[in-house]
Design a protein around this motif. Structure first.
Motif, short mmCIF file in Angstrom:
data_model
loop_
_atom_site.label_atom_id
_atom_site.label_comp_id
_atom_site.label_asym_id
_atom_site.label_seq_id
_atom_site.Cartn_x
_atom_site.Cartn_y
_atom_site.Cartn_z
N ASP A 134 33.80 23.11 -0.49
CA ASP A 134 33.82 23.42 -1.92
C ASP A 134 34.20 22.24 -2.80
N ALA A 135 34.40 21.07 -2.21
CA ALA A 135 34.87 19.92 -2.98
C ALA A 135 33.83 19.48 -4.01
N ALA A 136 34.28 19.25 -5.23
CA ALA A 136 33.42 18.70 -6.29
C ALA A 136 33.73 17.22 -6.41
N ALA A 137 32.72 16.38 -6.21
CA ALA A 137 32.96 14.94 -6.16
C ALA A 137 33.62 14.42 -7.42
N GLY A 138 33.31 15.01 -8.56
CA GLY A 138 33.90 14.53 -9.80
C GLY A 138 35.39 14.77 -9.91
N GLU A 139 35.93 15.63 -9.04
CA GLU A 139 37.35 15.94 -9.08
C GLU A 139 38.11 15.30 -7.92
N VAL A 140 37.43 14.48 -7.12
CA VAL A 140 38.04 13.87 -5.93
C VAL A 140 37.96 12.35 -6.05
N ASP A 141 39.06 11.69 -5.70
CA ASP A 141 39.08 10.23 -5.73
C ASP A 141 38.48 9.63 -4.47
N VAL A 142 38.80 10.22 -3.31
CA VAL A 142 38.33 9.64 -2.05
C VAL A 142 38.22 10.73 -0.99
N PHE A 143 37.19 10.62 -0.16
CA PHE A 143 36.97 11.55 0.96
C PHE A 143 37.21 10.81 2.28
N PHE A 144 37.79 11.51 3.25
CA PHE A 144 37.92 10.99 4.61
C PHE A 144 37.30 12.01 5.55
N TYR A 145 36.43 11.56 6.45
CA TYR A 145 35.75 12.51 7.32
C TYR A 145 35.45 11.87 8.67
N GLU A 146 35.12 12.72 9.62
CA GLU A 146 34.90 12.28 11.01
C GLU A 146 33.41 12.25 11.33
N GLY A 147 33.02 11.25 12.07
CA GLY A 147 31.69 11.20 12.67
C GLY A 147 30.57 11.67 11.79
N ASP A 148 29.90 12.75 12.24
CA ASP A 148 28.72 13.25 11.56
C ASP A 148 29.03 14.44 10.66
N SER A 149 30.25 14.55 10.18
CA SER A 149 30.59 15.66 9.27
C SER A 149 29.65 15.66 8.07
N ASP A 150 29.27 16.85 7.63
CA ASP A 150 28.39 16.95 6.47
C ASP A 150 29.22 16.77 5.20
N LEU A 151 28.92 15.70 4.47
CA LEU A 151 29.62 15.45 3.22
C LEU A 151 29.11 16.38 2.13
N PRO A 152 29.99 16.74 1.16
CA PRO A 152 29.47 17.39 -0.04
C PRO A 152 28.50 16.42 -0.73
N GLU A 153 27.67 16.94 -1.60
CA GLU A 153 26.73 16.06 -2.31
C GLU A 153 27.52 15.13 -3.23
N LEU A 154 27.38 13.83 -3.01
CA LEU A 154 28.16 12.85 -3.74
C LEU A 154 27.30 12.13 -4.78
N PRO A 155 27.90 11.73 -5.91
CA PRO A 155 27.16 10.92 -6.87
C PRO A 155 26.73 9.60 -6.23
N ASP A 156 25.71 8.97 -6.80
CA ASP A 156 25.19 7.74 -6.18
C ASP A 156 26.15 6.56 -6.29
N TYR A 157 27.23 6.70 -7.09
CA TYR A 157 28.19 5.61 -7.18
C TYR A 157 29.27 5.69 -6.09
N PHE A 158 29.23 6.71 -5.24
CA PHE A 158 30.11 6.78 -4.07
C PHE A 158 29.46 6.04 -2.91
N LYS A 159 30.28 5.41 -2.11
CA LYS A 159 29.79 4.69 -0.94
C LYS A 159 30.63 5.06 0.27
#
Length: 298
Positions: A134-159
């Motif tokens: 349920d994470a909204a990228a605009g409300e999150v500073d940084v994501f940490f995830y493992e391997g092939d975890s499916d990321l939420p849809e991120l803006p194109d300025y996230f890397k």
């Protein structure tokens, strides 16, 4: 619409009694202050002050504005204070979304050091599948995830970049035939029930990739939702498992043993997704400098 410089210029002549004194207080030239007052007068549509021998005197139209301008000045000062405090990392917040494993076993040393350096920053750490989906990228500073975890849809300025890889070890019950063994073959592993996490975890992804490379298909396994369940199941003698050495080093409470696999290509690889440098807050930049440089912890 009147701007704050025009309004504060009117307040300055009310408090200091003349245009020259107001200009000196505001560190501006008299002509600049006079021009601001002229524009404000035109906007109001009637005189705001009159010139007298000893300076200026506000008209009724000018005087009625002063209480609200004083409140505006207090608000602007509060805003300046907030900005200065944030620039100095004295206040603010950092919003982190992470898988549970990374939040519990990888992030704490960095969070401890960041908290020690910047105690005024509130940390919001949301971990687990519920937050992740349920994470909204605009409300999150940084994501940490493992391997092939499916990321939420991120803006194109996230890397996304790799972060914190670690050795994978076999974990067994204490009395297991493989306990303490060196150079255990993959063929031997295949014959035992395996306890592993759900698809998407970094360790399971690395194991499955290596199994496919070697043509190995586990026949018996138990799938669980988190690393704590893996440890509990192994402890209960239900099978063997795989986990990163970092996790195992932090769980001295588990009554388990380890074994070493023969040469392999398995790596436990985690990832971090953050905005490009020009889109980061100051506090996020400081946190990422710490995250990306483990020597901060020494």
């Amino acid at each position: 619409m009147a701007d704050d410089e025009q309004l504060l210029s009117l307040l300055a002549i009310a408090e200091h009694g003349s245009i020259s004194a107001a200009a000196e207080h505001l560190h501006r030239g008299q002509s600049a202050i006079s021009e601001r007052l002229r524009k404000l007068t035109e906007l109001v549509g009637e005189p705001l002050y009159t010139r007298e021998i000893n300076g200026v005197k506000l008209t009724q139209a000018g005087a009625v504005l002063i209480p609200d301008i004083e409140r505006l000045r207090r608000v602007l000062r509060d805003i300046d204070s907030i900005i200065r405090r944030r620039q100095r990392l004295m206040e603010g917040e950092l919003n982190i979304v992470s898988t549970s494993l990374i939040a519990n076993y990888y992030l704490p040393p960095f969070l401890t050091r960041f908290r020690q350096q910047y105690p005024g920053i509130n940390l919001y750490i949301k971990s687990g599948e519920r937050y992740w989906k349920d994470a909204a990228a605009g409300e999150v500073d940084v994501f940490f995830y493992e391997g092939d975890s499916d990321l939420p849809e991120l803006p194109d300025y996230f890397k996304s970049v790799p972060w914190q890889d670690n050795e994978i070890v076999i974990v067994t019950p204490l009395q297991h035939p493989l306990a303490g063994r060196q150079e255990v073959s993959f063929e031997e592993v295949e014959s035992y029930p395996i306890i592993w996490r759900e698809p998407g975890s970094a360790v399971r992804g690395a194991i499955e990739k290596e199994f496919r490379r070697r043509g190995i298909v586990p026949r018996h396994f138990i799938e669980v939702a988190d690393i704590e369940s893996v440890g509990t199941m192994i402890n209960a003698n239900l099978g063997i498992g795989f986990m990163s050495k970092r996790v195992l080093d932090k769980r001295s409470d588990w009554q388990v043993a380890t074994a070493t696999l023969e040469s392999h290509q398995m790596v436990c690889l985690n990832f971090m997704a953050a905005p490009q440098p020009d889109r980061r807050s100051i506090m996020l930049q400081k946190f990422l400098e710490m995250i990306e440089n483990p020597e901060y912890l020494t």
